[in-house]
Structures are given as C-alpha cells and as structure tokens.
Design a protein around this motif. Structure first.
Motif, mmCIF file in Angstrom:
data_model
loop_
_atom_site.group_PDB
_atom_site.id
_atom_site.type_symbol
_atom_site.label_atom_id
_atom_site.label_comp_id
_atom_site.label_asym_id
_atom_site.label_seq_id
_atom_site.Cartn_x
_atom_site.Cartn_y
_atom_site.Cartn_z
ATOM 1 N N LYS A 264 0.818 -1.218 0.000
ATOM 2 C CA LYS A 264 0.000 0.000 0.000
ATOM 3 C C LYS A 264 0.854 1.272 0.000
ATOM 4 C CE LYS A 264 -2.172 -1.130 3.836
ATOM 5 N NZ LYS A 264 -1.455 -2.371 4.165
ATOM 6 N N SER A 265 1.862 1.310 0.869
ATOM 7 C CA SER A 265 2.690 2.522 0.940
ATOM 8 C C SER A 265 3.538 2.685 -0.320
ATOM 9 C CB SER A 265 3.603 2.490 2.165
ATOM 10 O OG SER A 265 2.830 2.526 3.341
ATOM 11 N N THR A 266 3.999 1.567 -0.862
ATOM 12 C CA THR A 266 4.761 1.636 -2.116
ATOM 13 C C THR A 266 3.873 2.204 -3.218
ATOM 14 O OG1 THR A 266 6.046 -0.291 -1.425
ATOM 15 C CG2 THR A 266 6.109 0.291 -3.766
ATOM 16 N N CYS B 73 -3.538 9.698 0.991
ATOM 17 C CA CYS B 73 -3.406 9.640 2.452
ATOM 18 C C CYS B 73 -3.004 8.224 2.835
ATOM 19 C CB CYS B 73 -4.733 9.982 3.120
ATOM 20 S SG CYS B 73 -5.431 11.552 2.602
ATOM 21 N N ASP B 74 -1.762 8.073 3.319
ATOM 22 C CA ASP B 74 -1.264 6.739 3.664
ATOM 23 C C ASP B 74 -1.484 6.470 5.149
ATOM 24 O OD1 ASP B 74 -0.089 4.287 3.723
ATOM 25 O OD2 ASP B 74 1.955 5.008 3.380
ATOM 26 N N GLU B 75 -2.527 5.746 5.463
ATOM 27 C CA GLU B 75 -2.893 5.429 6.848
ATOM 28 C C GLU B 75 -2.848 6.681 7.717
ATOM 29 O OE1 GLU B 75 -2.350 1.749 8.423
ATOM 30 O OE2 GLU B 75 -1.384 0.828 6.696
ATOM 31 N N PRO B 76 -3.620 7.696 7.351
ATOM 32 C CA PRO B 76 -3.500 9.000 8.010
ATOM 33 C C PRO B 76 -3.899 9.012 9.478
ATOM 34 C CG PRO B 76 -5.453 8.960 6.609
ATOM 35 C CD PRO B 76 -4.670 7.703 6.313
#
Ligand code: ADP
Ligand code: MG
Length: 330
Positions: free
Chosen positions: A56-58, A180-183
């Motif tokens: 997901k973050s990649t 938004c990465d796991e905000p």
C-alpha cells in the motif's frame, strides 16, 4: 467518455521491486507492487485496503511520484508523471500531494508551523511575505486550527493536531489529488474519527480526489466511493464500496471482511472465514494467484495461472478464477 469523465489519475501496469535484506542474498528482490492498474476520478475517494506489507505505501509513493516504478506509469490529467521535466514536472507534482501516517516523523521539529505549512509554497514559489502568512492562516483555519498557532512548534501539539498540520501542508498547493497513507493509524482512537471526518469534509468542500489507505475496513467504507483490495502487491478486487462490502467477489476480500471484529457478539457469523497465518513472503511470492496458498476455493489452476482483473458486470473487477463461485456464496 466525456472529458469530465476522464480520470484525474491513472496508474497503468505499475511494478516496483526492492532489494531484499542482505541476509537473503544480494540478488533477492521484494516484489512490492506487481502490475497494478488503477484510475481515480476527479473528486472521488478511493479506499485502499490490505494486510500490512501488501504494498500500500509503495503504491502511494508511486502515485505521488516520490518513487519511480520499474515498469508502468502514472498519469495525471493525461500527462505522465515520470516523463515530465522542469517546470511541467513541478506543476504536476504540485497537483498530487501526500499525507503520511506518522505526523511526528514527517514534520521537521525545528520549524514553526508557519514554515512547515508554507514549505510547499516556498518550494513552488507560490507566495512570499504577508501573502505567505495569510495563506498559512487560511490553511490552518481550513483544518480546524487557530491561525495564531502558526508560531508554535510541532512538539507543542497533540497527535491529532499534528496530523491537521500535515493536512494543511498537503493542501497548500491546491492539489487535485491527495494520497493519504494510513492518516489516522498512529493516532489515539478517540481522535481518529475527527481527522477522518476532516478529510472527508475537505474532499467534499474542495472537490479533491482522495486515495485513502487504511487497514480499518469500517473507516474505508465510511469515507470511500470505491475500494481497491490489495494482496501481496496485486489488486484482488476494485469496485463501489457497497458492491464490494455487501458481496465480495474475491475470496481474499471475503476473508478480510469476515476478520473485522464484530461489535455485537450475538451477530457472530458461525461460517466466518478467518485468514490463517501470515501472507507468504513477497520475496518468493506464490506462482499463479498469489492468494492460492490461503484460499478456501483454490484448485489446481490457481497455482498455475495468474488470474487477471476482470469485469463482473456490476462495475466491479476481481482477479479470481472462481469469482462467480465466491459471489454465489456471499
Ligand atoms: P504496506 O504499506 O501495505 O504495509 P509496503 O508498501 O510498505 O506495504 O511494503 C511492501 C513490501 O515491500 C514489504 O515486503 C516491504 O518490506 C517491502 N519494502 C517497502 N519499502 C521497501 C524499501 N524501501 N526497501 C526494501 N523493501 C521495501
Ligand atoms: Mg504502509
């Protein structure tokens, strides 16, 4: 397709590998993102879910151009992020911003809020002097912080307030897309809803398109129009939230959803399928469907042939040889 229906962001065939740790041998690669195709419409919220380590973050970093894909490309409003140079590249980057998981590590502790929020304005030379201050005051108000707070430092704020500062920063350049990465994952449960609602409100008011990555499936359902389910670097299923949550077509989606804690124990589903064990290593992903080693529906073909994302007739796509079977069991 009318011009307004054209996606604002398009990812085509994205691949990203990393060098695995040295103990695994210098040539081992981690397959973090493996052939992802996605579109994001202007003003929509696309949720992205999947277990930790599934890429997901990649994917987030590839979508905003913080990292380059090994193969494939990301296009913003029809223009390739990777190919643009100079002024065009800067203009594109301004339009696609990111909010990170941990507001503490993403904010320089030595800078006052004024400079933190103004940094994107400085980078893109959008405002100076009084106009810069006014814009920061406006941005702080937009995220529910008092403009007077601009003279304070990150350590003087709570986690929720720091994430609001991170959001103000992302808004500074008037982006069309925010990833938004796991905000809210690093925040106290008590303030998570406030930050989620702030993002949802901004999305509606400003018409920004959001990619909302989270491991909390309930939150994703609450804020998203569509959801993309990832497993070991690939998309398992993408569709409208109600379509996917009410009747998951991919066995992985089904397992993820049934693993959601149930609030009222009496509603417990006796057939609940809980995911056994951890996902396989992305250094040596299973052949064929990457989920077949944990899938209750797996047959021989699943370990041999990679299922492609295919339309199921309800605006949803799923990558499963037996999606129809999974649907009929839902
Ligand atoms: P998620 O955000 O879903 O937890 P990530 O995108 O962070 O997943 O990671 C996907 C895979 O890629 C994981 O196996 C992770 O260890 C690996 N990975 C991510 N970033 C790097 C990196 N910079 N170097 C090496 N491996 C990485
Ligand atoms: Mg992550």
């Amino acid at each position: 397709m009318s011009p307004s229906d054209e996606p604002i962001l398009t990812a085509t065939g994205l691949h990203k590998t990393y060098r695995a740790s040295r103990s695994l041998g210098s040539r081992a690669r981690v397959s973090a993102v493996d052939g992802v195709d996605l579109t994001l419409a202007a003003g929509e919220t696309l949720g992205v879910v999947g277990e930790s380590g599934c890429g997901k973050s990649t994917l987030a970093r590839l979508l905003v151009g913080l990292e380059r894909p090994d193969r494939g490309e990301v296009r913003f409003a029809g223009r390739g992020l990777g190919r643009a140079r100079g002024a065009e590249a800067r203009a594109l980057r301004r339009r696609v911003q990111m909010v990170f998981q941990d507001p503490l590590t993403s904010l320089n502790p030595r800078l006052p809020v004024l400079d933190l929020v103004a940094e994107p304005l400085d980078v893109h030379r959008l405002a100076r002097g009084a106009a810069r201050r006014d814009r920061v005051a406006e941005l702080l108000e937009l995220v529910g912080l008092a403009p007077e707070m601009m003279n304070r430092y990150p350590h003087e704020f709570s986690g929720g307030q720091r994430q609001r500062i991170g959001i103000a920063r992302a808004l500074a350049t008037e982006p069309s897309v925010i990833v938004c990465d796991e905000p809210v994952s690093a925040l106290d449960v008590s303030v998570q809803a406030q930050v989620v609602n702030l993002l949802a409100g901004l999305q509606r008011e400003l018409g920004i398109a959001l990619v909302f990555i989270a491991h909390d499936l309930a939150v994703v359902r609450h804020v998203s129009h569509r959801v993309a389910v990832m497993y070991l670097g690939r998309l398992a299923e993408v569709g409208d939230v109600s379509t996917v949550y009410d009747a998951p077509a991919h066995p992985y989606t089904r397992a993820l959803l049934s693993a959601v804690p149930i609030r009222h124990p009496r509603e417990r589903d006796p057939d609940r399928e809980v995911l056994g064990g951890d996902p396989p290593s992305p250094v040596t992903p299973p052949a064929g469907c990457r989920f077949h080693t944990r899938c209750p529906l797996a047959r021989e073909v699943c370990g041999a042939e990679t299922p492609v994302l295919r339309e199921l007739g309800d605006g949803r796509v799923a990558a499963c040889h037996f999606a129809e079977t999974a649907l009929s069991r839902a």
